[in-house]
Design a protein around this motif. Sequence first.
Motif, PDB file in Angstrom:
ATOM      1  N   LEU A  83      69.988  75.217  16.562  1.00  7.04           N
ATOM      2  CA  LEU A  83      69.507  75.670  15.311  1.00  7.04           C
ATOM      3  C   LEU A  83      70.019  76.880  14.883  1.00  7.04           C
ATOM      4  N   HIS A  84      70.217  77.720  15.865  1.00  6.24           N
ATOM      5  CA  HIS A  84      70.894  79.075  15.433  1.00  6.24           C
ATOM      6  C   HIS A  84      72.049  79.516  16.405  1.00  6.24           C
ATOM      7  N   LEU A  85      73.331  79.903  15.820  1.00  9.70           N
ATOM      8  CA  LEU A  85      74.059  80.600  16.906  1.00  9.70           C
ATOM      9  C   LEU A  85      75.151  81.182  16.008  1.00  9.70           C
ATOM     10  N   HIS A  86      75.968  82.191  16.596  1.00 11.27           N
ATOM     11  CA  HIS A  86      76.857  82.733  15.829  1.00 11.27           C
ATOM     12  C   HIS A  86      78.326  82.686  16.649  1.00 11.27           C
ATOM     13  N   LEU A  87      79.170  82.239  15.696  1.00 17.11           N
ATOM     14  CA  LEU A  87      80.468  82.012  16.415  1.00 17.11           C
ATOM     15  C   LEU A  87      81.313  83.024  16.898  1.00 17.11           C
ATOM     16  N   THR A 240      69.447  81.958   7.608  1.00 19.48           N
ATOM     17  CA  THR A 240      69.359  83.301   7.685  1.00 19.48           C
ATOM     18  C   THR A 240      68.152  83.939   8.744  1.00 19.48           C
ATOM     19  N   HIS A 241      68.357  85.099   9.054  1.00 21.35           N
ATOM     20  CA  HIS A 241      67.376  85.547   9.932  1.00 21.35           C
ATOM     21  C   HIS A 241      66.231  86.215   8.962  1.00 21.35           C
ATOM     22  N   LEU A 242      65.058  86.146   9.866  1.00 20.41           N
ATOM     23  CA  LEU A 242      63.658  86.473   9.339  1.00 20.41           C
ATOM     24  C   LEU A 242      62.745  87.096  10.426  1.00 20.41           C
ATOM     25  N   SER A 330      70.124  78.807  20.572  1.00 21.22           N
ATOM     26  CA  SER A 330      70.454  79.820  21.474  1.00 21.22           C
ATOM     27  C   SER A 330      70.687  81.402  20.981  1.00 21.22           C
ATOM     28  N   ASP A 331      71.037  81.334  19.703  1.00 21.14           N
ATOM     29  CA  ASP A 331      71.460  82.469  18.989  1.00 21.14           C
ATOM     30  C   ASP A 331      72.484  83.347  19.880  1.00 21.14           C
ATOM     31  N   VAL A 332      73.310  82.404  20.485  1.00 22.79           N
ATOM     32  CA  VAL A 332      74.577  83.242  21.112  1.00 22.79           C
ATOM     33  C   VAL A 332      75.207  84.504  19.860  1.00 22.79           C
TER      34      VAL A 332
HETATM   35 ZN   LIG Z   1      71.259  85.436  14.953  1.00 25.66          ZN
END
Ligand SMILES: [Zn+2]
Length: 461
Positions: A83-87, A240-242, A330-332
């Motif tokens: 549900l959350h990661l950065h290419l 977004t981030h919180l 994973s928030d890679v």
């Molecule tokens: Zn992030």
Amino acid sequence: MTKTSTRGKNAFRGKKLTAYLAHIISPKTASTLTNIPRGAIVVDEEGKIVEVGEWFKLKRNYDGMVQVIDYGQKIITPGFVDLHLHLPQITQTARTGKTLLGWLDSYVFPAEARFADKRHARKIANWFFDELARNGTTLANVFTTVHKDATDIAFEIAAAKGHRVIMGKVLMDKNSPKALTEDTETSLKDAEELCKRWHGYDNNRLIYAFIPRFAITASKELLTGCGKLWKKYKGTYLHTHLAETKDECTFVKKQYPSARSYVDVYASHNLTGKNSIFAHSIYLDDKDLRALKESQSSLAHCASANFFLKSGFFPFSRIKKAGIKFGLGSDVAGGPQMSLFSVMKDTAYMQMDLWISPRELFYLGTLGGAKAANLDKVVGSLEEGKEADFVVIDPTRRTGVPNDMLGHNVDEILSTLIYLGDDRMIVSTFVRGRKIFDADKTRSTDKTLRSTKSAGKLKLA
Ligand SMILES: [Zn+2]
């Protein structure tokens, strides 16, 4: 009697069907699941699941009408939901020694600035999507960078390789390095154009998300604009981030002194609601939790990243009790590994005074994540009528797991996958019935990795 036999054999005549045979494990809820030791999922040519059941019962209904792929002593589960990661941050995994804001400045922002170079953007996006498939992730909620062209390329590659993503360009117009600071109007215009081009592609396989990075790097005008676009385009997401770290919360409080809380900054700009997904969400009070629940917002819990950047501890029991939907991310590269098994394991480790069952961890990384993304009617579990997003897992492949593992009960099997598993166990990954990863054909991934090494040397524009 199975449902197929009541419909009659002729219901599928002329249709191309494939039956995948293995040990089937699929979640129903956080505590219940489907467990079929010698099971099969039957998939039609459009990639929809026609039936799931015991193969010795099902096979009579498909006599001569189905191609059989027998995975023997392997496991089939739904694909994982990240549900959350950065290419762009796949180039920056395992950069340790700094907490969030310093880590962004030192490693992440320079790496993201390189995406102004389209050649670089293409190489990294190819690598990123190959890694997603190799890790068994079949639904990913992805940040790209501020760059319109690089984001366009990322969508193009996801479209061609067969991935299912919620994705969008990042919007940043203040408190950012020069190379990433956008003009507010251009930022919103670029996001809207990308949304028009890609949102809903291939029967909703690609979905657009509006992504103000976080409150710190957004002006009020940018947040307001994001809220308007999100409402304007039906079915899009707000991501977004919180409240990831205390320093970040202090910064936001100074920047938005009239807001009651960090959640209130987003809520007052119409950025909470159904199809909004907030990553981290660690430092929240009870009013925040009520506001998130009432607005039907969802959270992405990123345990590995919270450990890695020493950000804090997700209040798992409070969030659950508040009834807020959440899944795992994973928030890679905040988290070093893309494998959802690793994230499930860290989710369990983080709660020092709580046992989270393997069933619940498995649920959070599959159907729970799909629910948080409001896509659980389409994916997240192996059920008739859903799209065939699944992974084939060999628990003993390149690991020390004993060969007789499948003889254990399902809770022990899941526990083994979660605590001993990672990408090495993934044999194949399917999205909508199309194979997007095959461990026996890893050449292309290796080639991408080699070419990416040289891409990493590119200088900042
Ligand atoms: Zn992030």
